[in-house]
Structures are given as structure tokens and as C-alpha cells.
Design a protein around this motif. Structure first.
Motif, PDB file in Angstrom:
ATOM      1  N   SER A  77      77.092   7.778  33.943  1.00  0.00           N
ATOM      2  CA  SER A  77      76.375   6.501  33.866  1.00  0.00           C
ATOM      3  C   SER A  77      76.862   5.621  32.719  1.00  0.00           C
ATOM      4  O   SER A  77      76.547   4.425  32.688  1.00  0.00           O
ATOM      5  CB  SER A  77      74.870   6.762  33.703  1.00  0.00           C
ATOM      6  N   HIS A  80      79.221   3.166  34.133  1.00  0.00           N
ATOM      7  CA  HIS A  80      78.449   2.432  35.143  1.00  0.00           C
ATOM      8  C   HIS A  80      77.538   1.402  34.492  1.00  0.00           C
ATOM      9  O   HIS A  80      77.370   0.280  35.015  1.00  0.00           O
ATOM     10  CB  HIS A  80      77.631   3.425  35.969  1.00  0.00           C
ATOM     11  N   HIS A 144      67.765   4.806  38.395  1.00  0.00           N
ATOM     12  CA  HIS A 144      68.731   4.898  39.492  1.00  0.00           C
ATOM     13  C   HIS A 144      70.097   5.468  39.098  1.00  0.00           C
ATOM     14  O   HIS A 144      71.030   5.391  39.903  1.00  0.00           O
ATOM     15  CB  HIS A 144      68.936   3.528  40.161  1.00  0.00           C
ATOM     16  N   VAL A 145      70.249   6.061  37.899  1.00  0.00           N
ATOM     17  CA  VAL A 145      71.557   6.641  37.592  1.00  0.00           C
ATOM     18  C   VAL A 145      71.827   7.869  38.457  1.00  0.00           C
ATOM     19  O   VAL A 145      72.981   8.176  38.780  1.00  0.00           O
ATOM     20  CB  VAL A 145      71.703   6.971  36.092  1.00  0.00           C
ATOM     21  N   TYR A 148      73.337   6.705  41.611  1.00  0.00           N
ATOM     22  CA  TYR A 148      74.745   6.364  41.431  1.00  0.00           C
ATOM     23  C   TYR A 148      75.612   7.625  41.481  1.00  0.00           C
ATOM     24  O   TYR A 148      76.643   7.664  42.169  1.00  0.00           O
ATOM     25  CB  TYR A 148      74.948   5.647  40.095  1.00  0.00           C
ATOM     26  N   HIS A 149      75.187   8.663  40.771  1.00  0.00           N
ATOM     27  CA  HIS A 149      75.922   9.925  40.775  1.00  0.00           C
ATOM     28  C   HIS A 149      75.974  10.494  42.193  1.00  0.00           C
ATOM     29  O   HIS A 149      77.035  10.934  42.671  1.00  0.00           O
ATOM     30  CB  HIS A 149      75.245  10.915  39.823  1.00  0.00           C
ATOM     31  N   ARG A 152      78.515   8.796  44.341  1.00  0.00           N
ATOM     32  CA  ARG A 152      79.883   9.190  43.996  1.00  0.00           C
ATOM     33  C   ARG A 152      80.206  10.572  44.562  1.00  0.00           C
ATOM     34  O   ARG A 152      81.322  10.822  45.021  1.00  0.00           O
ATOM     35  CB  ARG A 152      80.065   9.180  42.481  1.00  0.00           C
TER      36      ARG A 152
END
Length: 444
Positions: A77, A80, A144-145, A148-149, A152
Motif C-alpha cells: 500500500s 499505492h 480498502h488497502v 488493492y492487495h 493484485r
């Protein structure tokens, strides 16, 4: 202050709010203006995050707090969220009594020796640039991290069919693994899925001795494999479809062989098994050895031609994705490999298992003993590797003599391709250490 994996120790003795405050002040004073902060599931992390954030803000840095997440989630993150650094309050696989502080760069690589030394100096000398009343940093919560992970991870693999996977989260922060595998179409069962920093289900470190329940569940079901994480999910170990623990070096060899092609290199520590060399050689690739510690493995992956890095402890690094050991990514990669190829038992069975010997020898002065060992070994052998301890490759195998970073002991490791050679190499190495330790001078 820093070990190879950051700061770790007993809460209330080695790791305190005062220390966290000082580290926060030092990081901000060193010029990191925007810092991601998160923690694992240990309750002591609440206090440490507050103290750390206070130190950062007090010296002018903005704090982006992401809450309880896996270490690789937090490390990913940083870039990001366009931050300058990240700090995770975690003791990783250590017992429940411990906590720690680990610092990360936007690439996902942990702070290296120079960066750690700069922070240590500031803490030691209390060299902080305290901000004025109107110059202090802000503290914001960022959500919301994990999503995101997860995105990915989903983009990094393609699964065939609908594999059945048992995921032992170990009461830690790695729930993202089960969620992503489910979204990818797997049938997922979870063990120890309730986050709990006292780790009631099993000890935090995943290994053959602690994963008995996972092995039993996999053996007794139709699961294709089992996955296990430590408390902050930077580590990943595996169990095959028969309920058998996959040897650590075999897992490293499987990942390395899959990632590397002709002319590529793989980074791994000096104590890595010959089995990995052999697996890579068959693929036209090679192993480049590093100091022990995932930070050194990650650093080597910055070199051209290094496509993967791993430690048998369970830290796996795909540099095109992130230079942080990413347990959830490793889980997805392993499920992908099994879904596209053969059962995990067959894959692991292709990797040779060579006899390896290890011992620890207690000494009064490990620094002096290692100096004498270095002299003795250099006198006896023509080619000596002193990258991390003293490592020698013989005609029959290799041995490594290394001082412990935390205990008054010298560790000896030896390996060869058959039992008698392994015993002989091991006896030679331990004989050198014992002679030096007993006599106070190198053997004749």
C-alpha cells in the motif's frame, strides 16, 4: 537496535511505547513526510501504533493509518498511497509475548542497513526535528488497502479447475489469502481464522511441528493442498494432498524452478540446500547466495537477471510484484502450480532431499571465536566465502559456520549428497569450532 527483520522483542521490556515514539520521531526527522502505518493482530499493537503515530506527527510527517492487515498488504500500500515509507507494528512469527517494528520502502523492500543505521543513530542520540505547533503532521485512516492487495493477487495468477485448499491463517492477519482463493474459484476451508494475538490455535510460526491440525485435516479430506501463514502473513508454508508437510527447501526449489528460465538467477541465503542449486541447474538457471535475512534476499532481487528470491523459513519474493515477502501471493502461486500441473506430492517428490546437519555450540565470546574460525578455515581451504559467517564448498558438500545474532552460540550447518559425506563435512566443521572454542586459538 535493528535485527535483520526489524526491531523485535518482549513487550514492556524491549518493545515499549517510548521506543515506538522514538522510532516515529526518527523516521519523520529523516525526511519521510508521508508514512503508512499498520499492525498485526497483537493487542499490544494498539498502544504502539498510537505512540509511533505521535512521534511521526510530532516531527511533521503525515500518518496514513490502515489498521490491522497482513504485512505484505501494508507494504504494497505504500506506493499505492503515494507514501514515502511504511511502518508495520508486528513480531511476525514470534510468540505472543513479543511485538516489533519493521520499516518498508515504497518498492516493498525493508529498510536496508544504511537506512536502519540512520534511524538507530537518531534514536540513540535523540536527534529529532520537532515541529512547531503549526507544522505537525496529520493522521488519516485509509480504507480498502486489502482490496488493492487482493486485486493484485487475482491478477498475478490463473487457476485451472476448482482446486480445494485448506488455509490455516494461524489466528493472524492473513485472511486475504482465503478470500482471494475463494474468488478465484477454489473450494476453501479455513483453520484458525479468528484474528487473535494470543494465537490460541497454534504457535505463530508455521512449520512441521506446529501444523499438525492442518496436516490431519488435509489428509482426511479431498483437499489438493494446505496453506499456512504466520501472524502477519509474510511467511507461507504448505502441506501436500496426503497431509505431508512440504520440506522448506523443496518449496523453495519448486518456486525457483517455476520462476527462472535459462540464464536467470534466484537469490537465496548462504544456508540454502544443494537441492535448490540442482533444480535450477536443470532449468539452465543459477543460485546467487545472500546473507541470511529476507532484507538481503530482497536487495539482491534488485540486480539484473534475478527473477525470484526466497528463504527456506517461508519468505518468498517475486520482485515484479513486490520486494516484500508476500505469503498470500506465494499461496496463490502454489495453488496455480498445482492446478496446472501434478499433485503437490509429485512435484515435491521431484526435488532431491539431501542429508543436512545442524548444531549450535555455546561459546564465551562468539566474535573472537568467529575471528579464529576465519583464520583456521582460510589456512585450510583455498576458497572461503565470508559473506555471512564462513562458508566452504568441498568436493563432497559444504559447511557454514555462523555466529548467532541473538545468542552466545556459533551455529554449524553442513550438507552433502549422501549420509557419510554429510557426516564427514559436519565433523570437520564442528571440530574447527570446538577446537577454537576450547583452546582459544585455531587448530594446528
Amino acid at each position: 537496535m535493528f535485527g535483520t527483520s526489524g526491531i523485535r522483542g518482549t513487550v514492556g521490556t524491549d518493545v515499549t511505547a517510548e521506543l515506538a515514539l522514538s522510532v516515529g520521531r526518527a523516521v519523520a526527522s529523516d525526511g519521510y513526510e508521508r508514512v503508512v502505518v499498520g499492525r498485526d493482530v497483537r493487542d499490544s499493537g494498539r498502544t504502539l501504533v498510537d505512540a509511533l503515530a505521535a512521534g511521526l506527527q510530532e516531527c511533521g510527517s503525515d500518518v496514513l493509518e490502515v489498521g490491522v492487515e497482513a504485512t505484505p498488504t501494508i507494504a504494497r500500500s505504500i506506493a499505492h498511497l503515494e507514501a514515502d515509507a511504511g511502518i508495520v507494528i508486528t513480531a511476525s512469527h514470534n510468540p505472543k509475548t513479543d511485538n516489533g517494528i519493521k520499516l518498508w520502502t515504497p518498492s516493498g523492500k525493508a529498510f536496508g542497513p544504511e537506512k536502519r543505521a540512520s534511524i538507530s543513530r537518531r534514536v540513540r542520540e535523540a536527534d529529532y526535528d520537532l515541529a512547531d505547533w503549526d507544522g505537525q503532521g496529520i493522521r488519516e485512516r485509509r480504507e480498502h488497502v486489502r482490496e488493492y492487495h487482493a486485486a493484485r493477487l487475482e491478477g498475478a495468477v490463473e487457476l485451472e479447475g476448482e482446486p480445494s485448499v485448506v488455509v490455516d491463517i494461524g489466528n493472524g492477519a492473513g485472511t486475504v489469502t482465503a478470500a482471494v482463493l475463494s474468488r478465484l474459484g477454489c473450494t476453501v476451508r479455513t483453520l484458525n481464522g479468528q484474528p487473535d494475538g494470543s494465537f490460541p490455535g497454534r504457535p505463530s510460526e508455521p512449520n512441521r511441528e506446529t501444523l499438525g491440525t492442518l496436516m490431519t485435516v488435509v489428509e482426511g479430506t479431498d483437499a489438493d493442498l494446505g496453506i499456512a501463514h504466520d501472524g502477519d502473513a509474510d511467511r507461507m508454508m504448505a502441506v501436500d494432498e496426503t497431509g505431508t508437510f512440504v520440506p522448506k527447501d523443496a518449496l523453495l526449489a519448486l518456486f525457483a524452478r517455476e520462476a527462472a528460465g535459462d540464464g536467470d538467477r534466484v537469490a537465496a541465503p548462504v544456508d540454502t540446500s544443494l537441492a535448490v542449486d540442482d533444480a535450477l541447474s536443470a532449468a539452465g538457471a543459477s543460485l546467487t547466495r545472500t546473507q541470511v535475512g529476507d532484507v538481503y534476499v530482497a536487495e539482491r532481487t534488485t540486480e539484473d537477471g534475478v527473477v525470484f528470491g526466497g528463504e527456506p523459513s517461508g519468505a518468498w519474493i517475486w520482485p515484479e510484484e513486490t520486494r516484500c515477502p508476500d505469503g498470500p501471493l506465494a499461496a496463490c502461486k502454489l495453488v496455480e502450480l498445482v492446478s496446472a500441473d501434478r499433485p503437490l506430492s509429485a512435484l515435491a517428490g521431484e526435488i532431491e532431499q539431501y542429508p543436512i546437519r545442524r548444531t549450535s555450540i555455546e561459546v564465551a565470546d562468539k566474535g573472537a571465536v568467529m575471528d579464529a574460525v576465519g583464520t583456521a578455515v582460510s589456512d585450510r581451504y583455498g576458497d572461503v566465502d565470508t559473506l555471512d559467517g564462513v562458508r566452504v564448498e568441498t568436493d563432497d558438500g559444504w559447511f557454514l559456520i555462523r555466529a548467532s545474532g541473538t545468542e552466545p552460540v556459533v551455529r554449524v550447518t553442513a550438507e552433502a549428497r549422501d549420509e557419510s559425506d554429510a557426516d564427514a563435512v559436519f565433523e570437520t566443521a564442528t571440530g574447527i569450532v570446538r577446537s577454537v572454542a576450547d583452546a582459544g586459538h585455531p587448530p594446528e
